[in-house]
Design an enzyme around this catalytic site. Structure first.
Site, PDB file in Angstrom:
ATOM      1  N   ASP A  61      29.070  32.591 -49.743  1.00 36.35           N
ATOM      2  CA  ASP A  61      28.087  33.380 -48.998  1.00 36.35           C
ATOM      3  C   ASP A  61      28.377  34.848 -49.211  1.00 36.35           C
ATOM      4  O   ASP A  61      29.523  35.292 -49.061  1.00 36.35           O
ATOM      5  CB  ASP A  61      28.277  33.089 -47.504  1.00 36.35           C
ATOM      6  CG  ASP A  61      27.009  32.673 -46.813  1.00 36.35           C
ATOM      7  OD1 ASP A  61      25.926  32.777 -47.415  1.00 36.35           O
ATOM      8  OD2 ASP A  61      27.113  32.230 -45.655  1.00 36.35           O
TER       9      ASP A  61
ATOM     10  N   GLU B 135      20.863  35.708 -47.796  1.00 25.42           N
ATOM     11  CA  GLU B 135      19.861  35.435 -46.763  1.00 25.42           C
ATOM     12  C   GLU B 135      18.621  36.303 -46.980  1.00 25.42           C
ATOM     13  O   GLU B 135      18.727  37.460 -47.413  1.00 25.42           O
ATOM     14  CB  GLU B 135      20.458  35.725 -45.381  1.00 25.42           C
ATOM     15  CG  GLU B 135      21.612  34.795 -45.019  1.00 25.42           C
ATOM     16  CD  GLU B 135      22.119  35.001 -43.595  1.00 25.42           C
ATOM     17  OE1 GLU B 135      21.527  35.807 -42.841  1.00 25.42           O
ATOM     18  OE2 GLU B 135      23.113  34.342 -43.238  1.00 25.42           O
TER      19      GLU B 135
ATOM     20  N   LYS C 159      25.230  32.698 -52.204  1.00 24.77           N
ATOM     21  CA  LYS C 159      24.082  32.496 -51.315  1.00 24.77           C
ATOM     22  C   LYS C 159      23.748  33.818 -50.644  1.00 24.77           C
ATOM     23  O   LYS C 159      24.661  34.541 -50.230  1.00 24.77           O
ATOM     24  CB  LYS C 159      24.384  31.438 -50.257  1.00 24.77           C
ATOM     25  CG  LYS C 159      23.224  31.228 -49.274  1.00 24.77           C
ATOM     26  CD  LYS C 159      23.423  30.024 -48.404  1.00 24.77           C
ATOM     27  CE  LYS C 159      24.282  30.237 -47.188  1.00 24.77           C
ATOM     28  NZ  LYS C 159      23.857  31.322 -46.281  1.00 24.77           N
TER      29      LYS C 159
ATOM     30  N   ASP D 107      29.622  32.543 -44.381  1.00 27.23           N
ATOM     31  CA  ASP D 107      30.096  33.690 -43.597  1.00 27.23           C
ATOM     32  C   ASP D 107      30.256  33.301 -42.129  1.00 27.23           C
ATOM     33  O   ASP D 107      30.751  34.085 -41.322  1.00 27.23           O
ATOM     34  CB  ASP D 107      29.186  34.910 -43.780  1.00 27.23           C
ATOM     35  CG  ASP D 107      27.778  34.680 -43.271  1.00 27.23           C
ATOM     36  OD1 ASP D 107      27.434  33.528 -42.934  1.00 27.23           O
ATOM     37  OD2 ASP D 107      27.005  35.663 -43.221  1.00 27.23           O
ATOM     38  N   SER D 108      29.871  32.062 -41.784  1.00 27.31           N
ATOM     39  CA  SER D 108      30.177  31.531 -40.449  1.00 27.31           C
ATOM     40  C   SER D 108      31.680  31.548 -40.201  1.00 27.31           C
ATOM     41  O   SER D 108      32.121  31.423 -39.061  1.00 27.31           O
ATOM     42  CB  SER D 108      29.636  30.103 -40.301  1.00 27.31           C
ATOM     43  OG  SER D 108      30.034  29.299 -41.399  1.00 27.31           O
TER      44      SER D 108
ATOM     45  N   GLU E 104      17.143  27.072 -42.441  1.00 32.93           N
ATOM     46  CA  GLU E 104      17.885  26.940 -41.182  1.00 32.93           C
ATOM     47  C   GLU E 104      16.970  27.198 -39.988  1.00 32.93           C
ATOM     48  O   GLU E 104      16.192  28.161 -39.979  1.00 32.93           O
ATOM     49  CB  GLU E 104      19.056  27.941 -41.163  1.00 32.93           C
ATOM     50  CG  GLU E 104      19.826  27.911 -39.846  1.00 32.93           C
ATOM     51  CD  GLU E 104      21.158  28.644 -39.879  1.00 32.93           C
ATOM     52  OE1 GLU E 104      21.544  29.167 -40.947  1.00 32.93           O
ATOM     53  OE2 GLU E 104      21.817  28.674 -38.825  1.00 32.93           O
TER      54      GLU E 104
HETATM   55  O1  KIV Z   1      27.562  30.594 -43.076  1.00 32.18           O
HETATM   56  C1  KIV Z   1      27.150  29.440 -42.925  1.00 32.18           C
HETATM   57  O2  KIV Z   1      27.851  28.567 -42.400  1.00 32.18           O
HETATM   58  C2  KIV Z   1      25.809  29.130 -43.383  1.00 32.18           C
HETATM   59  C3  KIV Z   1      25.317  27.750 -43.130  1.00 32.18           C
HETATM   60  C4  KIV Z   1      24.975  27.607 -41.715  1.00 32.18           C
HETATM   61  C5  KIV Z   1      24.190  27.395 -44.017  1.00 32.18           C
HETATM   62  O3  KIV Z   1      25.149  29.953 -43.915  1.00 32.18           O
END
Ligand code: KIV
Length: 299
Positions: free
Chosen positions: A102, A134, A132, A63-64, A199
């Protein structure tokens, strides 16, 4: 043929290397064999294809992308539909790496049932092979695992908790919080998480877990490492975090190439004759005859 139906262990990648598809159980096997897991974020077809051909084991549609691709200030704004759109592009590019999507902020923070419904979309509509999430959401990890959805946990500095954390701060810096993090990681592993991203935590407290750990700013002791694609290549516009290593300066490369292109256009140097299409000689002759007749008629 389904978009995920790549041959396992038989086909060949474009570089001629046999494909052994990376799966979630394969990550566990890599940990067992002490073989480090290389992971990278991915957001589009061309860069994902390059990363896959370079042999990266796990590609995370992070989600970055809200920040590095879409230009938001943090990751909170990106939607499930936007994440699906990018996951599909990555899926089309990748033959060998494990494709993990994500789940964005808000898509699993309500009921377990809502989280499950949204997770299903990533596998069904975009071809992700795992999701994924969090935080220590043990109940949700168990439900996803029961629903045959491989899940990767993410603990420590969890960017979706930006406002609760009061900024992007290294987490688990006290003995008490370090122990809590280890307990959370064990609980996620027990609930079925296939791996855990750690992280922004001190290298000393990297937990010894039964499932692979993939670190980002979590020191060298993790079973694997992940970086954000744009950080690795200097495609960001701010100073990098301490844990980032820049392997190339694609930002300068791209800017310089585009400047040269603009200059060539401005100086009429691009395109050259070789870069232009031409009429065949026969067509040129016909046109010349027609032009000559036109001149004669006018005279
Ligand atoms: O969204 C992302 O890029 C991440 C990584 C930093 C692990 O969750």
């Amino acid at each position: 043929m389904s978009i995920t139906n790549f041959p396992t262990g038989t086909g060949s990648a474009s570089a001629g290397i046999p494909i052994t598809k990376v799966t979630v159980p394969a990550l566990a096997e890599m940990k067992r064999q002490s073989k480090p897991i290389s992971a990278l974020t991915a957001y589009d077809y061309s860069s994902s294809r390059l990363a896959d051909e370079a042999g990266i084991d796990l590609l995370l549609v992070g989600d970055s992308l809200a920040m590095v691709v879409l230009g938001h200030d943090n990751t909170l704004a990106v939607t499930v539909d936007e994440m699906l759109h990018h996951t599909r592009a990555v899926r089309r590019a990748v033959r060998r790496a494990l494709v993990v999507a994500d789940m964005p902020f808000g898509s699993y923070h309500g009921t377990v049932s809502e989280g499950l419904t949204n997770a299903v979309r990533f596998l069904k509509e975009a071809g992700a092979e795992a999701v994924k999430i969090e935080g220590p959401r043990v109940e949700l990890v168990r439900a996803l695992t029961d629903a045959e959805i491989p899940v990767i946990g993410h603990l420590g500095l969890t960017p979706q908790s930006l406002h609760r954390m009061g900024g992007y701060r290294v987490q688990a810096r006290t003995a008490e919080s370090a122990n809590r993090l280890k307990a959370d990681a064990l609980a996620l592993a027990d609930a079925g998480a296939g791996a855990i991203v750690l992280e922004g935590v001190p290298a000393e407290i990297t937990a010894e877990l039964p499932v692979p750990t993939i670190g980002i700013g979590a020191g060298p002791e993790c079973d694997g490492q992940i970086l954000v694609f744009h950080d690795l290549l200097n495609l960001t516009f701010a100073p990098p975090a301490k844990f980032v290593r820049r392997y190339a300066d694609a930002g300068t490369l791209i800017r310089t190439a585009i400047e040269h292109y603009r200059e060539d256009v401005e100086h009429h140097v691009f395109p050259s004759d070789e870069e232009s299409y031409h009429l065949p000689e026969s067509a040129k002759r016909v046109m010349a005859v027609k032009a000559a007749k036109g001149v004669l008629r006018k005279a």
